[in-house]
Design a protein around this motif. Sequence first.
Motif, mmCIF file in Angstrom:
data_model
loop_
_atom_site.group_PDB
_atom_site.id
_atom_site.type_symbol
_atom_site.label_atom_id
_atom_site.label_comp_id
_atom_site.label_asym_id
_atom_site.label_seq_id
_atom_site.Cartn_x
_atom_site.Cartn_y
_atom_site.Cartn_z
ATOM 1 N N ARG A 173 -6.888 0.611 -1.531
ATOM 2 C CA ARG A 173 -7.688 1.829 -1.622
ATOM 3 C C ARG A 173 -7.033 3.000 -0.905
ATOM 4 N NH1 ARG A 173 -13.863 -0.663 -0.968
ATOM 5 N NH2 ARG A 173 -13.649 -2.186 -2.686
ATOM 6 N N VAL A 174 -5.807 3.263 -1.289
ATOM 7 C CA VAL A 174 -5.097 4.468 -0.861
ATOM 8 C C VAL A 174 -4.544 5.105 -2.132
ATOM 9 C CG1 VAL A 174 -4.563 3.631 1.468
ATOM 10 C CG2 VAL A 174 -2.991 3.122 -0.415
ATOM 11 N N PRO A 175 -4.563 6.417 -2.222
ATOM 12 C CA PRO A 175 -4.231 7.070 -3.494
ATOM 13 C C PRO A 175 -2.902 6.644 -4.101
ATOM 14 C CG PRO A 175 -5.209 8.653 -1.990
ATOM 15 C CD PRO A 175 -5.013 7.389 -1.203
ATOM 16 N N LYS A 176 -1.868 6.545 -3.289
ATOM 17 C CA LYS A 176 -0.540 6.281 -3.833
ATOM 18 C C LYS A 176 -0.435 4.923 -4.500
ATOM 19 C CE LYS A 176 4.366 6.492 -2.610
ATOM 20 N NZ LYS A 176 5.352 6.771 -1.518
ATOM 21 N N PHE A 177 -1.225 3.945 -4.005
ATOM 22 C CA PHE A 177 -1.087 2.581 -4.517
ATOM 23 C C PHE A 177 -2.380 2.063 -5.138
ATOM 24 C CE2 PHE A 177 1.830 3.061 -0.889
ATOM 25 C CZ PHE A 177 3.037 2.895 -1.555
ATOM 26 N N ALA B 7 -18.384 -0.005 3.793
ATOM 27 C CA ALA B 7 -17.480 -0.152 2.652
ATOM 28 C C ALA B 7 -16.492 0.998 2.530
ATOM 29 C CB ALA B 7 -18.293 -0.290 1.359
ATOM 30 N N HIS B 8 -16.906 2.215 2.932
ATOM 31 C CA HIS B 8 -16.007 3.353 2.756
ATOM 32 C C HIS B 8 -14.813 3.290 3.709
ATOM 33 C CE1 HIS B 8 -18.463 5.030 6.110
ATOM 34 N NE2 HIS B 8 -17.316 5.612 6.449
ATOM 35 N N GLN B 9 -14.833 2.380 4.703
ATOM 36 C CA GLN B 9 -13.709 2.231 5.624
ATOM 37 C C GLN B 9 -12.706 1.174 5.163
ATOM 38 O OE1 GLN B 9 -15.384 1.496 9.501
ATOM 39 N NE2 GLN B 9 -15.900 3.641 9.818
ATOM 40 N N ILE B 10 -12.988 0.502 4.068
ATOM 41 C CA ILE B 10 -12.086 -0.535 3.570
ATOM 42 C C ILE B 10 -10.885 0.119 2.883
ATOM 43 C CG2 ILE B 10 -11.826 -2.425 1.914
ATOM 44 C CD1 ILE B 10 -14.782 -3.081 2.395
ATOM 45 N N ARG B 11 -9.701 -0.325 3.255
ATOM 46 C CA ARG B 11 -8.479 0.212 2.668
ATOM 47 C C ARG B 11 -7.728 -0.812 1.826
ATOM 48 N NH1 ARG B 11 -11.008 3.716 3.695
ATOM 49 N NH2 ARG B 11 -10.722 5.464 5.114
ATOM 50 N N ALA B 12 -7.995 -2.111 2.033
ATOM 51 C CA ALA B 12 -7.272 -3.134 1.278
ATOM 52 C C ALA B 12 -8.109 -4.394 1.173
ATOM 53 C CB ALA B 12 -5.939 -3.451 1.944
ATOM 54 N N ILE B 13 -8.033 -5.040 0.010
ATOM 55 C CA ILE B 13 -8.690 -6.327 -0.215
ATOM 56 C C ILE B 13 -7.684 -7.238 -0.905
ATOM 57 C CG2 ILE B 13 -10.605 -7.548 -1.309
ATOM 58 C CD1 ILE B 13 -12.091 -4.849 -1.411
ATOM 59 N N LEU C 16 2.995 -0.248 -0.168
ATOM 60 C CA LEU C 16 3.633 -1.322 -0.915
ATOM 61 C C LEU C 16 5.090 -0.942 -1.137
ATOM 62 C CD1 LEU C 16 2.873 -4.034 -2.310
ATOM 63 C CD2 LEU C 16 2.527 -2.701 -4.414
ATOM 64 N N LEU C 17 6.000 -1.834 -0.736
ATOM 65 C CA LEU C 17 7.413 -1.543 -0.880
ATOM 66 C C LEU C 17 8.165 -2.802 -1.279
ATOM 67 C CD1 LEU C 17 9.138 -1.549 2.586
ATOM 68 C CD2 LEU C 17 6.677 -1.726 2.439
ATOM 69 N N ARG C 18 9.407 -2.638 -1.633
ATOM 70 C CA ARG C 18 10.236 -3.799 -1.931
ATOM 71 C C ARG C 18 10.550 -4.528 -0.633
ATOM 72 N NH1 ARG C 18 15.485 -2.503 -5.085
ATOM 73 N NH2 ARG C 18 15.758 -1.174 -3.243
ATOM 74 N N THR C 19 10.528 -5.843 -0.696
ATOM 75 C CA THR C 19 10.857 -6.634 0.491
ATOM 76 C C THR C 19 12.252 -6.288 0.995
ATOM 77 O OG1 THR C 19 9.406 -8.427 -0.262
ATOM 78 C CG2 THR C 19 11.077 -8.984 1.390
ATOM 79 N N ALA C 20 13.145 -5.985 0.100
ATOM 80 C CA ALA C 20 14.508 -5.618 0.488
ATOM 81 C C ALA C 20 14.551 -4.322 1.279
ATOM 82 C CB ALA C 20 15.385 -5.495 -0.755
ATOM 83 N N ASP C 21 13.454 -3.541 1.237
ATOM 84 C CA ASP C 21 13.417 -2.255 1.934
ATOM 85 C C ASP C 21 12.593 -2.294 3.217
ATOM 86 O OD1 ASP C 21 14.950 -1.121 -0.070
ATOM 87 O OD2 ASP C 21 13.200 -0.434 -1.214
ATOM 88 N N GLU C 22 12.247 -3.479 3.705
ATOM 89 C CA GLU C 22 11.432 -3.576 4.918
ATOM 90 C C GLU C 22 12.066 -2.869 6.110
ATOM 91 O OE1 GLU C 22 9.146 -7.857 4.169
ATOM 92 O OE2 GLU C 22 10.679 -7.678 5.732
ATOM 93 N N ASP C 23 13.374 -2.861 6.134
ATOM 94 C CA ASP C 23 14.056 -2.234 7.266
ATOM 95 C C ASP C 23 13.714 -0.753 7.373
ATOM 96 O OD1 ASP C 23 15.962 -2.839 9.421
ATOM 97 O OD2 ASP C 23 17.185 -1.299 8.473
ATOM 98 N N ARG C 24 13.292 -0.172 6.278
ATOM 99 C CA ARG C 24 12.930 1.249 6.286
ATOM 100 C C ARG C 24 11.712 1.516 7.165
ATOM 101 N NH1 ARG C 24 9.331 4.066 3.364
ATOM 102 N NH2 ARG C 24 8.951 2.414 1.837
#
Length: 293
Positions: free
Chosen positions: A29-33, A87-93, A111-119
């Motif tokens: 529940r974030v706009p980008k994802f 409920a309005h405070q929930i960001r992820a399920i 949400l990102l690629r696992t290969a990019d975790e270092d970022r």
Amino acid sequence: MPEGDTVWQSAKRLHAALAGKVLTRSDLRVPKFATADLTGRAVLDVTPRGKHFLTRIEGGLTLHSHLRMDGSWRVFAAGARWTGGPAHQIRAILGNPEHTAVGYRLPVLELLRTADEDRVVGHLGPDLLGPDWDPDQALANLLGDPARPLGEALLDQRNLAGIGNVYKSELCFLLGATPWLPMGALPADRAAKLPAVAKKLLEANRDRPIRSTTGRRGQDLFVYGRAPRPCLRCRTSIRVADQGDGSRERPTYWCPHCQTGPAPAPGSPAARRHPGQAPTPPGKAPVPPDKAQ
């Protein structure tokens, strides 16, 4: 802000509930994802890195989250009532047939690629509870800026990852130094012990429901949150003042008798006064209320 041991415990619960199971529910529940759908993918593991959560998901994806001051991850049995907040405070399920993990008030969720975790975690210093722990590197990082106050250096996750405001105050007490003492002024023998003491404290508490640095039942902490009560060692009134960490001022506790080094003077703008404590004339130690424990 949660300490490294709190994050470790939360990640352990998430891992037990989600790892090795296919997601049947996914709601970010974030706009980008908001349109991302992780259902049908298995959760591989949930790994804590300092104060960060890395939830690795089949297909080379990682859900990165951070609690900062108010966030939390809660795990519920399937069908159980959720009790982490409105409920309005929930960001992820994230859910499977057995458990549902619900992220409340998460200020960081991406949400990102696992290969990019270092970022997102590559800037962190050695993790006190992680496989990359390196006490020599942690000490070198801390001593890299000898003019920086000890308390600020300990909170900087680029030096070593996992220390929050509670452990900052408790470590400074155990080292016998005020949080405002410059790192370079900390005696060499005490500086050399710092990484080992920090690791010992977090490891001792990572599986405990109640954090303790004293080993005393009912008296769990030496200084944090104890102003203006008497020091457990010398009975001097514990003091509290604000100290920055690079982002905000944080309440910092210390014993003016057991800890040496600079500190805000009573009555200064940084010093805090607590209910029941009378205003203190300059140069005088605060007097605790009657029957302070």
